[in-house]
Design a protein around this motif. Structure first.
Motif, PDB file in Angstrom:
ATOM      1  N   PHE A  27       0.774  -1.232   0.000  1.00  0.00           N
ATOM      2  CA  PHE A  27       0.000   0.000   0.000  1.00  0.00           C
ATOM      3  C   PHE A  27       0.808   1.285   0.000  1.00  0.00           C
ATOM      4  N   ILE A  28       2.041   1.257   0.383  1.00  0.00           N
ATOM      5  CA  ILE A  28       2.845   2.475   0.369  1.00  0.00           C
ATOM      6  C   ILE A  28       3.499   2.579  -0.993  1.00  0.00           C
ATOM      7  N   PRO A  29       3.248   3.684  -1.713  1.00  0.00           N
ATOM      8  CA  PRO A  29       3.796   3.798  -3.067  1.00  0.00           C
ATOM      9  C   PRO A  29       5.319   3.837  -3.057  1.00  0.00           C
ATOM     10  N   LYS A  30       5.864   3.274  -4.100  1.00  0.00           N
ATOM     11  CA  LYS A  30       7.308   3.285  -4.262  1.00  0.00           C
ATOM     12  C   LYS A  30       7.750   4.692  -4.655  1.00  0.00           C
ATOM     13  N   LYS A  31       8.971   5.034  -4.267  1.00  0.00           N
ATOM     14  CA  LYS A  31       9.503   6.334  -4.657  1.00  0.00           C
ATOM     15  C   LYS A  31       9.758   6.336  -6.153  1.00  0.00           C
ATOM     16  N   LYS A  32       9.422   7.444  -6.780  1.00  0.00           N
ATOM     17  CA  LYS A  32       9.672   7.572  -8.201  1.00  0.00           C
ATOM     18  C   LYS A  32      11.160   7.758  -8.442  1.00  0.00           C
ATOM     19  N   VAL A  33      11.618   7.120  -9.483  1.00  0.00           N
ATOM     20  CA  VAL A  33      13.000   7.312  -9.882  1.00  0.00           C
ATOM     21  C   VAL A  33      13.035   8.562 -10.757  1.00  0.00           C
ATOM     22  N   VAL A  34      13.805   9.526 -10.333  1.00  0.00           N
ATOM     23  CA  VAL A  34      13.894  10.777 -11.079  1.00  0.00           C
ATOM     24  C   VAL A  34      15.035  10.658 -12.077  1.00  0.00           C
TER      25      VAL A  34
END
Length: 84
Positions: A27-34
């Motif tokens: 349920f916790i979204p993954k961090k976006k890769v910038v």
């Protein structure tokens, strides 16, 4: 014959922690890769501008992309700085 197994408070606490960790994964979204560099289409979408408006930004020096093989690449940090 059935075997009786006792469950302690510590067992329940361990189960609770394990369930919470498992739920975080789902349920916790993954961090976006910038990405460090973006193509023109991505920049146009981010800024909500047309291709000609993006070209004007290049001509006026607002953005300084690198051109590699006919494709313009823009630094993500430079594009995001336009919002500051």
């Amino acid at each position: 014959m059935t075997k009786i197994e006792l469950i302690t408070k510590e067992d329940l606490e361990m189960l609770r922690h394990q369930i919470l960790e498992d739920l975080k994964v789902f349920f916790i979204p993954k961090k976006k890769v910038v990405k460090e560099w973006m193509k023109s289409g991505e920049v146009r979408k981010m800024l909500n501008v047309s291709a000609s408006s993006l070209q004007n930004m290049r001509i006026n020096g607002l953005l300084k992309p690198k051109k590699i093989g006919g494709t313009y690449y823009y630094r993500t940090a430079e594009v995001q700085a336009l919002f500051d």
